[in-house]
Motif scaffolding. Structure first.
Motif, PDB file in Angstrom:
ATOM      1  N   PRO A  29      55.011  69.755  38.735  1.00 13.53           N
ATOM      2  CA  PRO A  29      54.238  69.282  39.652  1.00 13.53           C
ATOM      3  C   PRO A  29      53.255  68.461  38.845  1.00 13.53           C
ATOM      4  CG  PRO A  29      54.124  71.924  39.835  1.00 13.53           C
ATOM      5  CD  PRO A  29      54.929  71.677  38.632  1.00 13.53           C
ATOM      6  N   PRO A  30      53.027  67.258  39.593  1.00 19.10           N
ATOM      7  CA  PRO A  30      52.411  66.325  38.992  1.00 19.10           C
ATOM      8  C   PRO A  30      50.730  66.627  38.557  1.00 19.10           C
ATOM      9  CG  PRO A  30      53.305  65.435  40.756  1.00 19.10           C
ATOM     10  CD  PRO A  30      53.677  66.754  40.767  1.00 19.10           C
ATOM     11  N   ALA A  31      50.254  67.627  39.443  1.00 16.06           N
ATOM     12  CA  ALA A  31      48.761  68.224  39.322  1.00 16.06           C
ATOM     13  C   ALA A  31      48.934  69.108  37.917  1.00 16.06           C
ATOM     14  CB  ALA A  31      48.531  68.989  40.282  1.00 16.06           C
ATOM     15  N   HIS A  32      49.915  69.828  37.613  1.00 18.58           N
ATOM     16  CA  HIS A  32      50.127  70.590  36.308  1.00 18.58           C
ATOM     17  C   HIS A  32      50.222  69.593  35.222  1.00 18.58           C
ATOM     18  CE1 HIS A  32      51.488  73.504  33.633  1.00 18.58           C
ATOM     19  NE2 HIS A  32      52.281  72.673  33.166  1.00 18.58           N
ATOM     20  N   GLY A  43      59.259  76.681  34.180  1.00 23.84           N
ATOM     21  CA  GLY A  43      59.349  75.379  33.328  1.00 23.84           C
ATOM     22  C   GLY A  43      57.949  75.058  32.861  1.00 23.84           C
ATOM     23  N   ALA A  44      56.930  75.407  33.519  1.00 22.61           N
ATOM     24  CA  ALA A  44      55.556  75.353  33.417  1.00 22.61           C
ATOM     25  C   ALA A  44      54.699  75.888  32.435  1.00 22.61           C
ATOM     26  CB  ALA A  44      54.723  74.753  34.942  1.00 22.61           C
ATOM     27  N   MET A  45      54.198  75.594  31.387  1.00 21.96           N
ATOM     28  CA  MET A  45      53.519  76.489  30.511  1.00 21.96           C
ATOM     29  C   MET A  45      52.296  77.040  31.375  1.00 21.96           C
ATOM     30  SD  MET A  45      52.269  74.317  27.261  1.00 21.96           S
ATOM     31  CE  MET A  45      53.775  73.294  26.868  1.00 21.96           C
ATOM     32  N   ASP A  46      52.110  78.117  30.893  1.00 22.34           N
ATOM     33  CA  ASP A  46      50.681  78.868  31.229  1.00 22.34           C
ATOM     34  C   ASP A  46      49.357  77.782  30.776  1.00 22.34           C
ATOM     35  OD1 ASP A  46      48.130  80.593  31.294  1.00 22.34           O
ATOM     36  OD2 ASP A  46      49.588  81.832  32.869  1.00 22.34           O
ATOM     37  N   LEU A  47      48.527  77.284  31.525  1.00 28.65           N
ATOM     38  CA  LEU A  47      47.471  76.485  31.026  1.00 28.65           C
ATOM     39  C   LEU A  47      46.480  77.564  30.277  1.00 28.65           C
ATOM     40  CD1 LEU A  47      47.300  73.757  33.378  1.00 28.65           C
ATOM     41  CD2 LEU A  47      48.637  73.800  31.432  1.00 28.65           C
ATOM     42  N   ASP A  48      46.491  78.637  30.738  1.00 30.79           N
ATOM     43  CA  ASP A  48      45.324  79.553  29.992  1.00 30.79           C
ATOM     44  C   ASP A  48      46.049  79.775  28.820  1.00 30.79           C
ATOM     45  OD1 ASP A  48      43.376  79.403  32.155  1.00 30.79           O
ATOM     46  OD2 ASP A  48      44.308  81.132  32.977  1.00 30.79           O
ATOM     47  N   ALA A 107      49.050  66.651  34.965  1.00 31.87           N
ATOM     48  CA  ALA A 107      47.772  65.914  34.877  1.00 31.87           C
ATOM     49  C   ALA A 107      46.775  66.936  34.276  1.00 31.87           C
ATOM     50  CB  ALA A 107      47.284  65.400  36.019  1.00 31.87           C
ATOM     51  N   ALA A 108      46.670  68.411  34.680  1.00 28.87           N
ATOM     52  CA  ALA A 108      45.931  69.114  33.936  1.00 28.87           C
ATOM     53  C   ALA A 108      46.157  69.612  32.531  1.00 28.87           C
ATOM     54  CB  ALA A 108      45.871  70.376  34.747  1.00 28.87           C
ATOM     55  N   LEU A 109      47.509  69.292  32.338  1.00 29.08           N
ATOM     56  CA  LEU A 109      47.854  69.800  30.870  1.00 29.08           C
ATOM     57  C   LEU A 109      47.398  68.298  30.021  1.00 29.08           C
ATOM     58  CD1 LEU A 109      51.118  70.844  29.430  1.00 29.08           C
ATOM     59  CD2 LEU A 109      50.401  68.695  28.752  1.00 29.08           C
ATOM     60  N   ALA A 110      47.542  67.180  30.434  1.00 32.07           N
ATOM     61  CA  ALA A 110      47.177  66.012  29.977  1.00 32.07           C
ATOM     62  C   ALA A 110      45.740  66.083  29.480  1.00 32.07           C
ATOM     63  CB  ALA A 110      47.831  64.788  30.600  1.00 32.07           C
ATOM     64  N   ASP A 111      44.911  66.529  30.432  1.00 32.62           N
ATOM     65  CA  ASP A 111      43.588  66.401  30.397  1.00 32.62           C
ATOM     66  C   ASP A 111      43.134  67.444  29.150  1.00 32.62           C
ATOM     67  OD1 ASP A 111      40.712  66.025  31.318  1.00 32.62           O
ATOM     68  OD2 ASP A 111      40.649  68.238  31.703  1.00 32.62           O
ATOM     69  N   ILE A 112      43.790  68.724  29.195  1.00 32.67           N
ATOM     70  CA  ILE A 112      43.593  69.525  27.988  1.00 32.67           C
ATOM     71  C   ILE A 112      43.825  68.903  26.780  1.00 32.67           C
ATOM     72  CG2 ILE A 112      44.250  71.615  27.049  1.00 32.67           C
ATOM     73  CD1 ILE A 112      44.984  72.871  29.949  1.00 32.67           C
ATOM     74  N   ALA A 113      45.085  68.107  26.502  1.00 31.28           N
ATOM     75  CA  ALA A 113      45.036  67.504  25.479  1.00 31.28           C
ATOM     76  C   ALA A 113      44.603  66.278  25.056  1.00 31.28           C
ATOM     77  CB  ALA A 113      46.965  66.966  25.509  1.00 31.28           C
ATOM     78  N   VAL A 124      58.561  59.588  43.726  1.00 32.88           N
ATOM     79  CA  VAL A 124      57.776  59.012  43.295  1.00 32.88           C
ATOM     80  C   VAL A 124      58.547  58.099  42.175  1.00 32.88           C
ATOM     81  CG1 VAL A 124      55.735  60.485  43.827  1.00 32.88           C
ATOM     82  CG2 VAL A 124      57.020  60.464  41.394  1.00 32.88           C
ATOM     83  N   PRO A 125      57.967  56.953  41.650  1.00 33.78           N
ATOM     84  CA  PRO A 125      58.436  56.284  40.561  1.00 33.78           C
ATOM     85  C   PRO A 125      58.542  56.960  39.085  1.00 33.78           C
ATOM     86  CG  PRO A 125      56.845  54.893  41.625  1.00 33.78           C
ATOM     87  CD  PRO A 125      56.892  56.072  42.424  1.00 33.78           C
ATOM     88  N   PRO A 126      59.225  56.811  38.392  1.00 36.97           N
ATOM     89  CA  PRO A 126      59.063  57.571  37.111  1.00 36.97           C
ATOM     90  C   PRO A 126      57.779  57.253  36.408  1.00 36.97           C
ATOM     91  CG  PRO A 126      61.361  56.549  37.375  1.00 36.97           C
ATOM     92  CD  PRO A 126      60.353  55.917  38.483  1.00 36.97           C
ATOM     93  N   ALA A 127      57.192  56.204  36.477  1.00 39.41           N
ATOM     94  CA  ALA A 127      56.132  55.807  35.948  1.00 39.41           C
ATOM     95  C   ALA A 127      54.817  56.681  36.250  1.00 39.41           C
ATOM     96  CB  ALA A 127      55.719  54.344  36.020  1.00 39.41           C
ATOM     97  N   ASP A 128      55.051  57.266  37.317  1.00 43.15           N
ATOM     98  CA  ASP A 128      53.983  58.051  38.086  1.00 43.15           C
ATOM     99  C   ASP A 128      53.696  59.571  37.097  1.00 43.15           C
ATOM    100  OD1 ASP A 128      53.308  56.258  39.942  1.00 43.15           O
ATOM    101  OD2 ASP A 128      53.668  57.704  41.497  1.00 43.15           O
ATOM    102  N   LEU A 129      54.992  59.826  36.730  1.00 41.14           N
ATOM    103  CA  LEU A 129      55.123  61.001  35.995  1.00 41.14           C
ATOM    104  C   LEU A 129      54.677  60.621  34.515  1.00 41.14           C
ATOM    105  CD1 LEU A 129      58.162  62.615  37.410  1.00 41.14           C
ATOM    106  CD2 LEU A 129      55.808  62.777  38.080  1.00 41.14           C
ATOM    107  N   THR A 130      55.148  59.610  33.978  1.00 40.82           N
ATOM    108  CA  THR A 130      54.936  59.170  32.608  1.00 40.82           C
ATOM    109  C   THR A 130      53.641  58.771  32.416  1.00 40.82           C
ATOM    110  OG1 THR A 130      55.759  57.041  32.871  1.00 40.82           O
ATOM    111  CG2 THR A 130      57.403  58.737  32.131  1.00 40.82           C
TER     112      THR A 130
END
Length: 349
Positions: A154-157, A116-121, A159-165, A188-194
């Motif tokens: 994963p939250p790290a994924h 479910g996680a798109m390849d960031l490359d 965060a990395a995708l958001a940084d790219i965007a 975690v609370p939902p807000a941590d993901l959003t």
């Protein structure tokens, strides 16, 4: 509705959308303050919007009839015609909803990934100026991910995708139909993901058990635009506080119990995997179990029919797989009955 009324001879694993309102929801519905949401606003709907937005860490919210409409409005409010939206290749918005591609003149492009996680490359490559003549105006993600078996990004994924965007000024939308399931899995609370996205849609009628509805949340200007567009596509309702009241109960009281559904899913997976090598079940993170039938000699249509006759309702996922979803009406005894039904059908295969 009491437990006896909810009891059934059928174990229904088709979807968590079969959940029914709780007694607390009915009580809220009977006493909800009402108004015309298309005129002066419905006070209970507004309370739901404000409460959900706060829980999701966003400035504003919009109550809509379905999460599909929420996803559509997120695109309508932020993407122009002939612009593209990038999504993971198995995303629900891409392969099941199709509303944006059909109605908005936008182009939806799937990016391959895993679990479910798109390849960031691959995402970076798709965003390169030479990749497409169309401007990418949104990146959309999904958690938990339906087609990937309820997996959680994963939250790290995220965060990395958001940084790219964000380095490119591209908004990120989250299809959070089962966002609370993802949050419970991660603890975690939902807000941590959003925090990693600009807009998010949250379904109220799956594991959270409201009878209908979803909330789209984001920045105030985007939600104001979405509110105007909601009226244009027929999503404005009148004394909608009757069902918004159930939604308020859903988000404030029903999220914490979702780990029970996850435990039932693990029990189901363990039970099915104990039946032998001809049948294989995924190990779930949340409340969705996928069953590989490829070695049974029977296709999914046969299994759906046979299991129904044995008292268990399921849904096919392609020709050789089933999708099973646990929810609050499924007990430990129901899981045992479902495994017994699978065993009987396996013996007869």
């Amino acid at each position: 509705m009491n437990a006896a009324a909810e009891a059934s001879d059928i174990v229904d694993l088709r979807s968590d959308t079969v959940t029914r309102p709780t007694e607390a929801m009915y009580a809220r519905m009977r006493s909800a303050p009402l108004g015309d949401d298309g005129l002066d606003a419905d006070p209970t709907a507004r309370a739901l919007e404000e409460t959900a937005a706060a829980m999701l860490g966003k400035a504003a919210g919009l109550f809509v009839p379905s999460c599909t409409m929420g996803n559509l409005l997120a695109i309508l409010a932020q993407v122009q015609r002939s612009e593209q939206v990038l999504l993971e290749a198995q995303a629900h918005m891409l392969n099941t909803e199709r509303g944006a591609a059909t109605l908005t003149g936008t182009f939806l492009l799937g990016i391959e990934g895993a679990d479910g996680a798109m390849d960031l490359d691959r995402l970076e490559a798709a965003l390169h100026s030479s990749a497409s003549p169309l401007r990418t105006a949104m990146i959309a993600v999904e958690t938990s991910h339906n087609a990937a078996g309820g997996t959680v990004l994963p939250p790290a994924h995220m965060a990395a995708l958001a940084d790219i965007a964000r380095r490119r000024g591209i908004p990120v939308h989250l299809d959070g139909a089962r966002l609370f399931n993802a949050a419970i899995h991660l603890g975690v609370p939902p807000a941590d993901l959003t925090a990693h996205v600009d807009t998010v849609s949250l379904c109220l009628s799956k594991g959270l058990s409201a009878p209908m509805g979803a909330v789209l949340a984001g920045d105030a200007p985007v939600i104001a635009t979405a509110r105007r567009l909601r009226k244009m596509i027929g999503g404005t309702q009148r004394q909608v506080g009757i069902v918004a009241a159930a939604g308020l109960e859903a988000i404030t009281a029903m999220g914490a119990r979702l780990d029970e559904d996850h435990a039932r899913a693990r029990q189901l997976s363990d039970g099915l995997n104990a039946l032998g090598a001809r049948l294989s079940a995924s190990v779930p993170q949340t409340n969705i179990v996928q069953v590989d039938l490829g070695r049974t000699g029977r296709d999914s249509a046969h299994w759906v029919e046979a299991l129904e006759a044995a008292g268990t309702r399921t849904r096919p996922l392609g020709p050789t797989r089933l999708r099973l979803v646990t929810h609050r009406h499924i007990t430990a005894a129901d899981i045992e009955r479902a495994v017994t039904a699978f065993r009987a059908c396996l013996d007869a295969a």
